[in-house]
Design an enzyme around this catalytic site. Sequence first.
Site, short mmCIF file in Angstrom:
data_model
loop_
_atom_site.label_atom_id
_atom_site.label_comp_id
_atom_site.label_asym_id
_atom_site.label_seq_id
_atom_site.Cartn_x
_atom_site.Cartn_y
_atom_site.Cartn_z
CE LYS A 1 0.88 1.25 4.46
NZ LYS A 1 1.66 2.41 4.85
CG ASP B 1 -0.73 0.02 8.30
OD1 ASP B 1 -1.54 0.83 8.79
OD2 ASP B 1 0.42 0.33 7.96
O1 C5P Z 1 -0.24 -1.19 14.82
P1 C5P Z 1 1.20 -1.44 14.46
O2 C5P Z 1 1.78 -2.59 15.21
O3 C5P Z 1 1.43 -1.53 13.00
O4 C5P Z 1 1.96 -0.15 14.95
C1 C5P Z 1 3.35 -0.15 15.09
C2 C5P Z 1 3.74 1.02 15.97
O5 C5P Z 1 3.49 2.25 15.28
C3 C5P Z 1 2.97 1.15 17.27
O6 C5P Z 1 3.56 0.38 18.27
C4 C5P Z 1 3.06 2.63 17.57
O7 C5P Z 1 4.32 2.95 18.09
C5 C5P Z 1 3.01 3.24 16.17
N1 C5P Z 1 1.64 3.63 15.77
C6 C5P Z 1 1.07 4.75 16.36
N2 C5P Z 1 -0.21 5.13 16.00
C7 C5P Z 1 -0.88 4.43 15.08
C8 C5P Z 1 -0.32 3.30 14.45
C9 C5P Z 1 0.96 2.93 14.84
O8 C5P Z 1 1.67 5.41 17.21
N3 C5P Z 1 -2.11 4.84 14.73
#
Ligand code: C5P
Length: 298
Positions: free
Chosen positions: A10, A137
């Site tokens: 993406k 995501d």
């Molecule tokens: O959800 P995911 O594991 O992909 O997110 C990875 C990291 O990115 C999270 O631990 C956080 O530090 C950051 N993040 C965030 N806000 C979001 C998505 C991700 O701060 N909406």
Amino acid sequence: MSVTVRVPAKVNVQLAVGGARADGFHELANVFLAVDIFDEITVSPADELRISCSGQDAAQVPLDRTNLAARAALALAERHGRSADVHIHIAKDIPVAGGMAGGSADGAGALLACEALWNTGSSRPELLDICAELGSDVSFSLVGGAALGTGRGEKLTVLEVGGRFHWVFAMAEGGLSTPAVFREFDRLNDGAHIPEPVASRELLDALAKGDAEALAAKASNDLQPAALSLFPELARTLSAGKAAGALTGLVSGSGPTLAFLARDADDAERIAQTLTASRSCRSVRTAVSPAPGAIRIS
Ligand code: C5P
């Protein structure tokens, strides 16, 4: 017996980031667009959970239970009271740690593939629930096409796309960690008023009309200053892509991959050649949007 699922990468054409929430995540208005760069995930029965990976970036892919594909298999198995005794092979084409949701794609792909292999009879909402648990995501990797992600990015509203968009992606030497980029966003905005993230009406209209110039005029990424601060070399590639005639250039997600929007396929090819000749990035490739979400191909 094995099952293979294909899952797209993406790009975010708008990534509006709000302040940090109590749980550390950031409220987002995240306009996702799937592109036709795919990972293929094959699952087959095994004595125990095992992961292998092939492709140019394979050495950077973790093969333990931190891999989102393993976590997806474990989450589905646990819900259905069975063991996750499966071999997951990832044929990787999406750049690793590049801001193109490569890890999320593997999570969504493994989930769909294990569902088919084990015949768990899981509904689409149940699969989307597991995706949301796995990462912000992952739901979009399952759904594909175009969608607005709100909350931490996992609450999706499907968006209309009225045409094809032509992209050039410039892969950087090295990766960026998403949490580190969000931390840098917090540092750069310390004390500043951060407005509520909202999707741009004009941008959604441009998507719906398939209007590349209007999309380029409104495309934005609030994580870009943070990614550039951690990876200053990106500025040179961004300039090179824009000078080569891209309608716009922006950091893809948390980076460091750069996405350049072109007028058409010929334009994309020209920009790709100029960027390659600039030697300011690791590799360059063209791609087209929208692409379908995770689908079983065998
Ligand atoms: O959800 P995911 O594991 O992909 O997110 C990875 C990291 O990115 C999270 O631990 C956080 O530090 C950051 N993040 C965030 N806000 C979001 C998505 C991700 O701060 N909406």
